[in-house]
Design an enzyme around this catalytic site. Sequence first.
Site, mmCIF file in Angstrom:
data_model
loop_
_atom_site.group_PDB
_atom_site.id
_atom_site.type_symbol
_atom_site.label_atom_id
_atom_site.label_comp_id
_atom_site.label_asym_id
_atom_site.label_seq_id
_atom_site.Cartn_x
_atom_site.Cartn_y
_atom_site.Cartn_z
ATOM 1 N N TYR A 130 -6.512 15.563 -9.522
ATOM 2 C CA TYR A 130 -5.672 14.612 -10.260
ATOM 3 C C TYR A 130 -4.567 15.339 -11.017
ATOM 4 O O TYR A 130 -3.401 14.935 -10.978
ATOM 5 C CB TYR A 130 -6.550 13.829 -11.238
ATOM 6 N N LYS A 179 -0.535 14.901 -10.442
ATOM 7 C CA LYS A 179 0.374 14.468 -11.502
ATOM 8 C C LYS A 179 1.411 15.545 -11.827
ATOM 9 O O LYS A 179 2.557 15.218 -12.163
ATOM 10 C CB LYS A 179 -0.421 14.084 -12.747
ATOM 11 N N SER A 220 0.850 11.352 -16.448
ATOM 12 C CA SER A 220 -0.320 11.464 -17.305
ATOM 13 C C SER A 220 -0.135 12.674 -18.201
ATOM 14 O O SER A 220 0.663 13.570 -17.889
ATOM 15 C CB SER A 220 -1.580 11.647 -16.446
ATOM 16 N N ASP A 248 0.867 -1.172 0.000
ATOM 17 C CA ASP A 248 0.000 0.000 0.000
ATOM 18 C C ASP A 248 0.904 1.223 0.000
ATOM 19 O O ASP A 248 1.627 1.470 0.975
ATOM 20 C CB ASP A 248 -0.899 -0.015 1.242
#
Length: 293
Positions: free
Chosen positions: A157, A161, A144, A66
């Site tokens: 997000y 990133k 991304s 994790d």
Amino acid sequence: MPSRHSVLITGASSGFGHLTALALAERGHRVYASMRELTGRNAGASAQLLEQASQKGWDLHTVELDVTDDASIAAAVERVLDLGDLDVVINNAGATSSGLLESFTAEQVESVLRLNALGAIRVNRAVLPHMRSRGDGLLVHVTSGSGRLILPYFGPYTAAKFALEAIAETYRYELRPLGIDSVIVEPAAYATELGNNALRADDDAHVDAYGETGTRLRSVLTALSGTPESVGGPGPQEVVDAIVTLVETEQGRRPLRTAVGATVEPLLNRINQAAADTQRDALTLMGLADLTA
């Protein structure tokens, strides 16, 4: 055949991580495919990987890990090192988000940052002492297109990133003189479990106040899910191929950034080239030009 590497992959229960584990194992590398809840919700994914490895005679193992838990990371890395060296870490674990930025609570934004950005730092801190002692290693960071292009409705997000891009590039400058490469893979939008598991904004009360902007959310998400990469285009395998190429490229010859996906490559390459030129000039002014070579 390139040298055989020992590779740890985070977030290997599905998507890029799962496919990369299979691809590297097929090419003869020792692969540790890690994921959360190995004996729980991801038991099926683990069993699938192990079954394929058994049938094919691949050196592939699954590991509980994790990326938000230091103890879990330490246990996973200890297990890997007990079985031998660790040459490559692929920081792939992550989760996306969708919704107006104001509609996300601070706690939600923190959770996205913790998983996508801080997770890589936690894993890298656990493996770097080993890599530094050997004077060799590779850190791959799967970011991304949203790590370079700011898209509305994906604020948490995108922020995470962007942070991971900065983290990975900092490692690049600091670790390269020690024989360790840090690289970045920037995928376009693909049909993987990432989108299906997107974090949705909790506080929808603000959406109506945005009028037409708020109502456009659904159409934007639908348009993104219809990109060539996600519906009948090359598919996520081209991202896997890019990662495999980086793993098998000679140390010191790997590019910092690799953009993947016809819809975003031209845009990202323009940004990346401009950034590389600017970074080189900035570091030259500081007397650190050799770090960008």
